[in-house]
Design an enzyme around this catalytic site. Structure first.
Site, short mmCIF file in Angstrom:
data_model
loop_
_atom_site.label_atom_id
_atom_site.label_comp_id
_atom_site.label_asym_id
_atom_site.label_seq_id
_atom_site.Cartn_x
_atom_site.Cartn_y
_atom_site.Cartn_z
N ARG A 218 9.37 -110.18 -21.98
CA ARG A 218 8.66 -111.11 -21.09
C ARG A 218 8.79 -112.53 -21.62
O ARG A 218 7.83 -113.14 -22.01
CB ARG A 218 7.19 -110.71 -21.06
CG ARG A 218 6.76 -110.00 -19.84
CD ARG A 218 7.17 -108.56 -19.85
NE ARG A 218 6.99 -107.99 -18.53
CZ ARG A 218 5.83 -107.67 -18.03
NH1 ARG A 218 4.73 -107.85 -18.72
NH2 ARG A 218 5.74 -107.16 -16.83
N SER B 128 9.21 -106.93 -12.84
CA SER B 128 8.30 -107.87 -12.17
C SER B 128 8.66 -108.01 -10.69
O SER B 128 7.78 -108.12 -9.84
CB SER B 128 8.33 -109.24 -12.84
OG SER B 128 7.71 -109.16 -14.09
N TYR C 227 1.32 -107.21 -22.61
CA TYR C 227 0.78 -106.00 -21.98
C TYR C 227 -0.60 -105.68 -22.54
O TYR C 227 -0.89 -105.97 -23.70
CB TYR C 227 1.69 -104.80 -22.26
CG TYR C 227 3.00 -104.84 -21.53
CD1 TYR C 227 3.08 -104.58 -20.17
CD2 TYR C 227 4.18 -105.15 -22.19
CE1 TYR C 227 4.28 -104.63 -19.49
CE2 TYR C 227 5.40 -105.19 -21.53
CZ TYR C 227 5.44 -104.93 -20.18
OH TYR C 227 6.63 -104.97 -19.51
N ASP D 191 14.22 -109.97 -14.94
CA ASP D 191 13.04 -109.10 -15.01
C ASP D 191 12.81 -108.34 -13.70
O ASP D 191 11.99 -108.74 -12.87
CB ASP D 191 11.83 -109.95 -15.40
CG ASP D 191 10.57 -109.13 -15.60
OD1 ASP D 191 10.63 -107.89 -15.43
OD2 ASP D 191 9.52 -109.71 -15.91
N GLN E 129 13.41 -114.17 -17.74
CA GLN E 129 12.69 -114.10 -16.47
C GLN E 129 13.59 -113.77 -15.28
O GLN E 129 13.22 -112.96 -14.42
CB GLN E 129 11.99 -115.43 -16.22
CG GLN E 129 10.57 -115.23 -15.78
CD GLN E 129 9.73 -116.50 -15.93
OE1 GLN E 129 10.24 -117.57 -16.22
NE2 GLN E 129 8.44 -116.36 -15.72
N1 NAD Z 1 8.38 -113.47 -18.08
C1 NAD Z 1 7.07 -113.48 -18.25
O1 NAD Z 1 6.52 -114.30 -18.92
C2 NAD Z 1 6.26 -112.38 -17.62
C3 NAD Z 1 6.87 -111.46 -16.78
C4 NAD Z 1 6.10 -110.44 -16.21
C5 NAD Z 1 4.74 -110.37 -16.50
N2 NAD Z 1 4.17 -111.28 -17.30
C6 NAD Z 1 2.73 -111.18 -17.61
O2 NAD Z 1 2.47 -110.01 -18.35
C7 NAD Z 1 1.18 -109.54 -18.07
C8 NAD Z 1 1.16 -108.04 -17.73
O3 NAD Z 1 1.83 -107.86 -16.52
P1 NAD Z 1 2.21 -106.46 -15.86
O4 NAD Z 1 1.98 -106.59 -14.41
O5 NAD Z 1 3.55 -106.03 -16.27
O6 NAD Z 1 1.17 -105.45 -16.48
P2 NAD Z 1 1.08 -103.88 -16.30
O7 NAD Z 1 1.76 -103.44 -15.06
O8 NAD Z 1 1.44 -103.24 -17.58
O9 NAD Z 1 -0.51 -103.69 -16.12
C9 NAD Z 1 -1.18 -104.16 -14.98
C10 NAD Z 1 -2.46 -104.83 -15.35
O10 NAD Z 1 -3.45 -103.85 -15.64
C11 NAD Z 1 -4.33 -104.38 -16.59
N3 NAD Z 1 -5.13 -103.31 -17.18
C12 NAD Z 1 -4.73 -102.27 -17.96
N4 NAD Z 1 -5.77 -101.49 -18.28
C13 NAD Z 1 -6.87 -102.04 -17.67
C14 NAD Z 1 -8.25 -101.70 -17.63
N5 NAD Z 1 -8.71 -100.64 -18.27
N6 NAD Z 1 -9.07 -102.50 -16.93
C15 NAD Z 1 -8.61 -103.59 -16.30
N7 NAD Z 1 -7.33 -103.96 -16.29
C16 NAD Z 1 -6.47 -103.20 -16.98
C17 NAD Z 1 -3.39 -105.09 -17.54
O11 NAD Z 1 -4.09 -106.03 -18.32
C18 NAD Z 1 -2.39 -105.73 -16.58
O12 NAD Z 1 -2.77 -107.03 -16.21
C19 NAD Z 1 0.67 -110.44 -16.95
O13 NAD Z 1 -0.12 -111.45 -17.50
C20 NAD Z 1 1.90 -111.04 -16.38
O14 NAD Z 1 1.67 -112.29 -15.72
C21 NAD Z 1 4.90 -112.27 -17.89
#
Ligand code: NAD
Length: 388
Positions: A128, A139, A235, A136, A133
């Site tokens: 990430r 995403s 994550y 990815d 990006q």
């Molecule tokens: N290139 C980048 O910088 C990049 C790319 C993709 C995602 N991200 C970031 O990474 C982070 C995670 O993204 P994702 O969509 O892949 O996550 P994910 O699909 O692994 O999880 C989905 C969401 O569920 C939440 N979660 C897990 N257990 C939980 C609980 N018990 N109660 C409440 N919430 C819970 C996590 O905090 C996460 O936000 C986000 O902040 C996203 O913006 C950054």
């Protein structure tokens, strides 16, 4: 170098790994592209369009694998646990495989892929980082899932989403609550708001609050704090059962007051935590809708049945899996752009260079030379660390 695109074989899968528009860029990088006949048909990309952009159509799937230096799929064996094993004998030593491999799914599967001798890159493991990006695809697919989850809910809900002021009186907007504000959840907020609903969201990672606000959603604060909520890759970290118990207690009231609940709370490689219990569903108003995007990982709702829509206590619970495949045109376009960017990144002077000193290469490479080489995957399955 020949890049091969077999037709996706997972039952009902409608995406294709490469769309015609990205072929010219790959040709410029030194690739010839071969595509199994009909591979793009279900996504809206007929064979003729691949040919028009410089691709070659092959009738036999085995021929696509035989000729290709690089095989590009959406669901490889691993994430395709139904029919993916049939591709194993078609893979060969020295070939490169790129796609969703579900690398933290089952150790046996990853080892089976390794034993074919392919160098397999797992798109799920893309770091990430800003640099990665454009590659990815996880995403990209999550964005589509978040959008589609809201559309499914709106279609099922016996209410309108927007506030309307009409000659027949004022209609109040639907209340949509999103649990898990990652990529899926954030797109769900944006989509629900575009349809005129009042959107709120909760996530255990405090960093999510600002992102929810930036999309015009309300962030629901719960008086429960996760230990070490987020790992270095962004994550969420798994918590103990007492944390989830407390979350369920506190989420009950918000869930009961919502017309739609979209759940998308997951931890990589783990079963999804149950955050919405039967008791909580019973307290929702008749006609309410839950869309459980975590269904594939067991679901965030106790009553979810993977790949089904069920009605319990007058509440509809939708647990469809593989939502990205239901928007195949744009899902394929986004996936293809991401993986083409990845392949072009790996290609140096017309050849794929596997340089594990590079972070993107090292983190995504799962198998090579007959072995599981990825440090994170080895650690996850408690395989002894490899000596560098
Ligand atoms: N290139 C980048 O910088 C990049 C790319 C993709 C995602 N991200 C970031 O990474 C982070 C995670 O993204 P994702 O969509 O892949 O996550 P994910 O699909 O692994 O999880 C989905 C969401 O569920 C939440 N979660 C897990 N257990 C939980 C609980 N018990 N109660 C409440 N919430 C819970 C996590 O905090 C996460 O936000 C986000 O902040 C996203 O913006 C950054």
């Amino acid at each position: 170098m020949i890049l091969g695109v077999p037709k996706e074989s997972f039952p009902g899968e409608r995406r294709v790994a490469l769309v015609p528009a990205v072929i010219p860029n790959l040709v410029k990088a030194g690739y010839e592209v071969v595509v199994e006949s009909g591979a793009g048909a279900a996504a809206g990309y007929p064979d003729t369009e691949y040919v028009a952009k410089g691709g070659k159509i092959l009738a036999a799937r085995a021929e696509v694998f035989r000729l290709s230096d690089v095989v590009l799929q959406v669901l490889c064996y691993g994430s395709n646990d139904v029919s993916g094993a049939a591709d194993l004998p078609l893979l060969r030593c020295g070939q490169v495989l790129v796609g969703f491999l579900r690398p933290l799914g089952a150790v046996k599967t990853v080892q089976e892929i390794a034993s074919t001798g392919v160098s397999a890159f797992s798109i799920e493991l893309m770091p990430r980082t800003t640099r990665a990006q454009s590659m990815d695809a996880l995403s990209s697919m999550a964005t589509i899932c978040g959008y589609k989850a809201v559309i499914l809910a709106a279609n099922r809900l016996p209410r309108l989403f927007p506030m309307l002021t009409t000659a027949a009186g004022t209609i109040t907007p639907a209340r949509v609550f999103i649990i898990g504000a990652g990529v899926v959840g954030l797109q769900a907020i944006a989509t629900a708001r575009r349809l005129g609903a009042v959107a709120s969201a909760y996530d255990m990672r405090p960093a999510a609050k600002e992102q929810v606000h930036s999309l015009g959603g309300r962030f629901v604060e719960l008086p429960v704090e996760a230990q070490d909520a987020q790992d270095s890759r962004g994550y969420a970290r798994a918590q103990d059962e007492s944390f989830y118990e407390r979350q369920r207690e506190l989420l009950g009231r918000v869930v009961a007051e919502s017309d739609v609940v979209i759940t998308a709370a997951v931890i990589p490689g783990k079963q999804a935590p149950v955050l919405v219990t039967r008791d909580m569903v019973e307290k929702m108003a008749p006609g309410s809708v839950i869309v459980d995007v975590a269904a594939e990982r067991g679901g965030n709702c106790e009553l979810t049945r993977p790949n089904q829509m069920v009605v319990e206590h007058d509440v509809t619970i939708i647990g469809y899996i593989n939502l990205a495949s239901t928007v195949p045109y744009h899902a394929s376009q986004m996936y293809a752009r991401n993986v083409a960017a990845f392949l072009i990144y790996l290609t140096k002077s017309g050849k794929i260079e596997i340089n594990t000193a590079d972070e993107i290469t090292r983190e995504t490479l799962v198998t090579a030379g007959g072995e599981v080489v990825n440090a994170r995957v080895r650690e996850f399955f408690s395989l002894p660390a490899k000596v560098a």
